[in-house]
Design a protein around this motif. Structure first.
Motif, PDB file in Angstrom:
ATOM      1  N   SER A   1      -9.659   2.671 -12.562  1.00  0.00           N
ATOM      2  CA  SER A   1      -8.554   2.125 -13.337  1.00  0.00           C
ATOM      3  C   SER A   1      -8.690   0.623 -13.410  1.00  0.00           C
ATOM      4  N   ALA A   2      -7.772  -0.015 -14.135  1.00  0.00           N
ATOM      5  CA  ALA A   2      -7.832  -1.469 -14.250  1.00  0.00           C
ATOM      6  C   ALA A   2      -7.664  -2.135 -12.906  1.00  0.00           C
ATOM      7  N   GLU A   3      -7.019  -1.436 -11.946  1.00  0.00           N
ATOM      8  CA  GLU A   3      -6.826  -2.004 -10.618  1.00  0.00           C
ATOM      9  C   GLU A   3      -8.019  -1.749  -9.713  1.00  0.00           C
ATOM     10  N   GLY A   4      -8.971  -0.947 -10.207  1.00  0.00           N
ATOM     11  CA  GLY A   4     -10.193  -0.781  -9.434  1.00  0.00           C
ATOM     12  C   GLY A   4     -10.202   0.405  -8.502  1.00  0.00           C
ATOM     13  N   THR A   5      -9.153   1.254  -8.474  1.00  0.00           N
ATOM     14  CA  THR A   5      -9.217   2.448  -7.642  1.00  0.00           C
ATOM     15  C   THR A   5      -9.405   3.648  -8.543  1.00  0.00           C
ATOM     16  N   ILE A   6      -9.752   4.740  -7.921  1.00  0.00           N
ATOM     17  CA  ILE A   6      -9.983   5.966  -8.652  1.00  0.00           C
ATOM     18  C   ILE A   6      -9.117   7.033  -8.018  1.00  0.00           C
ATOM     19  N   VAL A   7      -8.426   7.786  -8.813  1.00  0.00           N
ATOM     20  CA  VAL A   7      -7.469   8.746  -8.284  1.00  0.00           C
ATOM     21  C   VAL A   7      -7.945  10.149  -8.573  1.00  0.00           C
ATOM     22  N   SER A   8      -7.979  10.978  -7.555  1.00  0.00           N
ATOM     23  CA  SER A   8      -8.471  12.340  -7.711  1.00  0.00           C
ATOM     24  C   SER A   8      -7.330  13.309  -7.932  1.00  0.00           C
ATOM     25  N   GLU A   9      -7.590  14.327  -8.725  1.00  0.00           N
ATOM     26  CA  GLU A   9      -6.617  15.390  -8.896  1.00  0.00           C
ATOM     27  C   GLU A   9      -7.026  16.630  -8.110  1.00  0.00           C
TER      28      GLU A   9
ATOM     29  N   ARG B   1      -9.460 -11.877  -1.467  1.00  0.00           N
ATOM     30  CA  ARG B   1      -8.163 -11.335  -1.892  1.00  0.00           C
ATOM     31  C   ARG B   1      -8.348 -10.036  -2.687  1.00  0.00           C
ATOM     32  N   GLU B   2      -9.471  -9.907  -3.372  1.00  0.00           N
ATOM     33  CA  GLU B   2      -9.739  -8.648  -4.061  1.00  0.00           C
ATOM     34  C   GLU B   2      -9.970  -7.518  -3.059  1.00  0.00           C
TER      35      GLU B   2
ATOM     36  N   GLN C   1      -7.894  -4.053  -2.825  1.00  0.00           N
ATOM     37  CA  GLN C   1      -8.506  -2.730  -2.796  1.00  0.00           C
ATOM     38  C   GLN C   1      -8.049  -1.946  -1.562  1.00  0.00           C
ATOM     39  N   ILE C   2      -8.020  -2.599  -0.427  1.00  0.00           N
ATOM     40  CA  ILE C   2      -7.576  -1.936   0.797  1.00  0.00           C
ATOM     41  C   ILE C   2      -6.156  -1.422   0.625  1.00  0.00           C
ATOM     42  N   SER C   3      -5.289  -2.258   0.092  1.00  0.00           N
ATOM     43  CA  SER C   3      -3.889  -1.864  -0.074  1.00  0.00           C
ATOM     44  C   SER C   3      -3.767  -0.649  -0.987  1.00  0.00           C
TER      45      SER C   3
END
Length: 768
Positions: free
Chosen positions: A22-30, A141-142, A146-148
């Motif tokens: 995503s634009a925030e850099g994480t990927i979400v699994s379904e 800070r990036e 990502q950690i958060s």
């Protein structure tokens, strides 16, 4: 599961994500974490135009080397993926139920340590202006962002696995965690007595008003935020009640006098301690109206920074720093999801935490409490019982008398693999026999972590009191074991043991024991070089290797190394050891280069196979990339963090990375090189991380006996076999779990197979 600190295991897992960032850099699994299909962990750092951004000077160096700038995965995200793998085991219905509860507790404990150390350290470096861009190309800070993002998703997943899978399954087996409202009047009356007798005397309600400032909230403590109303004035007040950490977090609901004494066997019920306290808040605040209450928990910076100085006693400096640790700044705030916004705003303001550091979760918070459930004596809900046996090379044939360890080692080198081989009848027995043997003149020992009431400590004390020269190199800065190690250091000193704390600026992490014995033909040195701590408790849970030998070269090497640790010795050259910080990295690189040469001379002959906890060091990763580009087959068995990208065309096509997790924490480190038909193998204490290679004293010992080389090669082949359940890493940083065969049946468990293999080996030895 965190490195070195327990099944901390940890010692120490993010859920998998979908295909595109995503634009925030994480990927979400379904994909459900308990899905019967293979599950992937897909959290990745944010990229720019598909590549990770690095500094201009670094990019120039990399272009000169012909290596891409985006070749490293982010170590922090990789660690979170490791902890996700622990969480996947909690969601696996093929794992015994109480072990699933323990995996949830391990996940929580691992994540606590990650925030206390890694996140806290990163925040501290940012605040002091010394943080730099990571090897993966992310700004500090990036990395925090990502950690958060990943940690929020993981903690939500953990709560869901508990609420939707583990808790209902426990209830079906008659084990339940109930809330206060679900209790009968009789049960509440019995628990009211528990409150009066055991809780009320130790509770300290703290109000907040102009005369009472907001109280200090200690790290990892569970707290009740209580909103009170004065019935006379109608004024609202805030108060905090700390849940006592010295009492069991889950209170067992005992059967009533009219119930069958066997009822507890089939209906085991617990109520959270905070529920018992919350139900009796009126006794803590008499005359006030209890309007509402919520639970919350703070994680603080608990990493240590001790400035070492030749003129200052290191124990004194460390003891002073330990008193500061509990006052570290907060790095995470967990609150129950029902907390009102105005209460949360007050806590956030008073603690000074950022909105991204707040984690709203369903109660109960802090699922480390599930260890109480996991300890229940319900054998049908646990792994099959396992008892470590004496190694076949040490086992007496038809006698109840313990084998003479010295005689066994004189006969042949002994390669141990714990916990399959008993620690108590091997390493511990060596030290106990050495302490009692009048022919033993001296014992030299490193201690990184050990247990309370340790027989290792007792043996060293016995030896000193018997007049032997005993040296203990105690690493008092072993993270989270500092106070314990200080205590043992004092005890050893008082018994007459020569206690030293290694070399200034370096942690002593090597696992070494040297026993000097006077024998008829002269002085003989008995040695142990291992991959794990001298801790009988963790030796039953951690998979580790160790070599017992009286080889003259190893004895000479250990003598030199102990002299360096205890005195001022010139730089020494070692024969069978690689020793960090001087020669582990360079030695391994030399062997990698040799494999490249073998591959170039005879295509298909180059082979590198490693088993490690983590691989982060950029120089060694680049060396492995070069080996792969030359055609060398590279097999990496990595339990935790892996910053290397395997299977990338033109970069790492011949590199494969796998991970194995199970009932035992995979902890041994093995380094195998094909050697052009003459294999080279080392075992030892070092992981492929900067701290191990540059800031610690580590030792790897080369194996020389053919049967030991065969054993190690067999172990590595099993770890990379499709026959056993494992996780595989792809070049994009995604981990995929492979635990079912083509028919959907569970693959074999590697550790179960090793239990049986060692049992067969002992049976064959006894028949001989």
């Amino acid at each position: 599961m965190t490195d070195e600190s327990g099944v901390s295991v940890d010692e120490t897992t993010a859920r998998d994500a979908a295909a595109d960032a995503s634009a925030e850099g994480t990927i979400v699994s379904e994909v459900s974490i308990a899905s019967a299909s293979a599950t992937e962990t897909r959290h990745q750092p944010r990229a720019t135009n598909g590549r990770f951004v690095r500094g201009p000077h670094q990019a120039a160096e990399e272009e000169a080397e012909g290596l891409p700038s985006d070749r490293f995965l982010d170590r922090e995200i990789s660690w979170l993926q490791f902890n996700e793998r622990v969480l996947q085991l909690a969601g696996d219905e093929n794992v015994p139920l109480l072990e699933r509860a323990r995996y949830l507790a391990i996940f929580a404990s691992n994540l606590d340590e990650f925030f206390m150390v890694r996140v806290a350290g990163l925040k501290r470096r940012i605040a002091t202006g010394i943080a730099v861009r990571s090897a993966s190309g992310l700004e500090p800070r990036e990395v925090l962002e990502q950690i958060s993002l990943v940690a929020h998703e993981l903690m939500t997943m953990q709560a869901r696995v508990y609420a939707e899978q583990v808790r209902p399954a426990l209830e079906e087996e008659g084990v339940s965690i109930v809330r206060w409202d679900a209790l009968s009047d009789d049960e509440r009356d019995r628990l009211a007595k528990v409150f009066t007798d055991r809780l009320f005397p130790v509770l300290t309600p703290l109000a907040v008003d102009p005369a009472h400032p907001f109280p200090y909230i200690s790290g990892l403590s569970l707290n009740l935020a209580v909103i009170l109303v004065n019935p006379r004035s109608g004024k609202e007040h805030f108060a905090r009640v700390k849940v006592p950490p010295m009492l069991p977090r889950l209170v067992r609901v005992e059967p009533g006098p009219d119930e069958s004494p066997l009822a507890d066997l089939y209906d085991t019920r617990f109520v959270p301690l905070e529920d018992v306290i919350a139900a009796h808040l009126d006794q803590l605040f008499p005359g006030m109206e209890i309007q509402e209450h919520f639970t919350f928990r703070v994680t603080r910076n608990e990493d240590l920074e001790v400035e070492e100085d030749d003129n200052e006693n290191l124990l004194t400096a460390l003891e002073r720093e330990l008193t500061r640790r509990r006052f570290g700044p907060p790095v995470r705030l967990e609150v129950e999801d029902a907390m009102d916004d105005h209460v949360l705003d007050l806590i956030v303001r008073e603690l000074g935490v950022h909105a991204a550091e707040v984690y709203r979760l369903p109660a109960p918070l802090d699922l480390r409490a599930l260890n109480v459930i996991a300890d229940l004596e319900r054998s049908e809900l646990h792994f099959e019982p396992f008892v470590a046996r004496t190694n076949a090379d040490l086992a007496p044939t038809e006698s109840a008398k313990a084998r003479d360890i010295f005689a066994s080692v004189r006969k042949q080198d002994v390669l141990l693999q714990h916990p399959y081989d008993s620690f108590s009848t091997s390493v511990q027995a060596l030290l106990e026999q050495a302490a009692a043997d009048p022919h033993v003149l001296a014992i030299k020992q490193t201690l990184y972590r050990t247990s309370g009431d340790s027989p290792i400590i007792d043996a060293l004390i016995d030896a000193a009191e018997a007049g032997k020269q005993v040296l203990a190199v105690v690493e008092i800065k072993a993270r989270f074991d500092e106070e314990n190690n200080i205590s043992w250091a004092r005890k050893l000193e008082h018994a007459g043991v020569h206690v030293v704390y290694g070399i200034v600026g370096l942690k002593t992490h090597a696992k070494l024991c040297l026993v000097i014995r006077q024998e008829a033909e002269g002085m003989r040195r008995y040695c142990h070089v291992g991959t794990g701590n001298y801790n009988p408790k963790t030796a039953r849970l951690y998979e580790d290797l160790g070599l017992l030998t009286d080889d003259e070269q190893v004895g000479e090497d250990l003598s030199k190394l102990f002299n360096q640790l205890s005195g001022i010795a010139p730089r020494s050259k070692f024969k069978r050891l690689l020793v960090a910080p001087r020669s582990v990295r360079s030695g391994l690189q030399a062997h990698i280069d040799a494999e490249i040469a073998h591959e170039q001379a005879e295509p298909g002959s180059g082979l590198i196979a490693w088993k490690v906890n983590s691989i982060v060091d950029e120089q060694l990763i680049d060396a492995l990339y070069r080996a792969s580009q030359s055609g060398v087959t590279v097999q990496l068995w990595v339990r935790g963090i892996c910053a290397l990208r395997p299977g990338v065309p033109g970069l790492s096509e011949s590199i494969e990375v796998r991970s194995v997790l199970g009932r035992f924490l995979e902890h041994s480190r093995v380094f195998w090189f094909g050697g052009g038909g003459e294999p080279v193998a080392y075992i030892g204490s070092a992981d492929m991380m900067h701290r191990n290679l540059d800031r610690r004293v580590e030792a790897l010992v080369r194996l020389t006996e053919q049967r030991h080389l065969d054993d190690v090669r067999s172990l590595l082949e099993r770890g990379m076999s499709d026959r056993y359940s494992h996780w595989g890493l792809a070049g994009d940083g995604r981990w995929t779990r492979h635990h079912l065969d083509e028919e959907g049946q569970p693959l074999e468990d590697l550790q179960t197979a090793l239990v049986e293999m060692h049992a067969k080996r002992r049976r064959r030895a006894r028949r001989r």
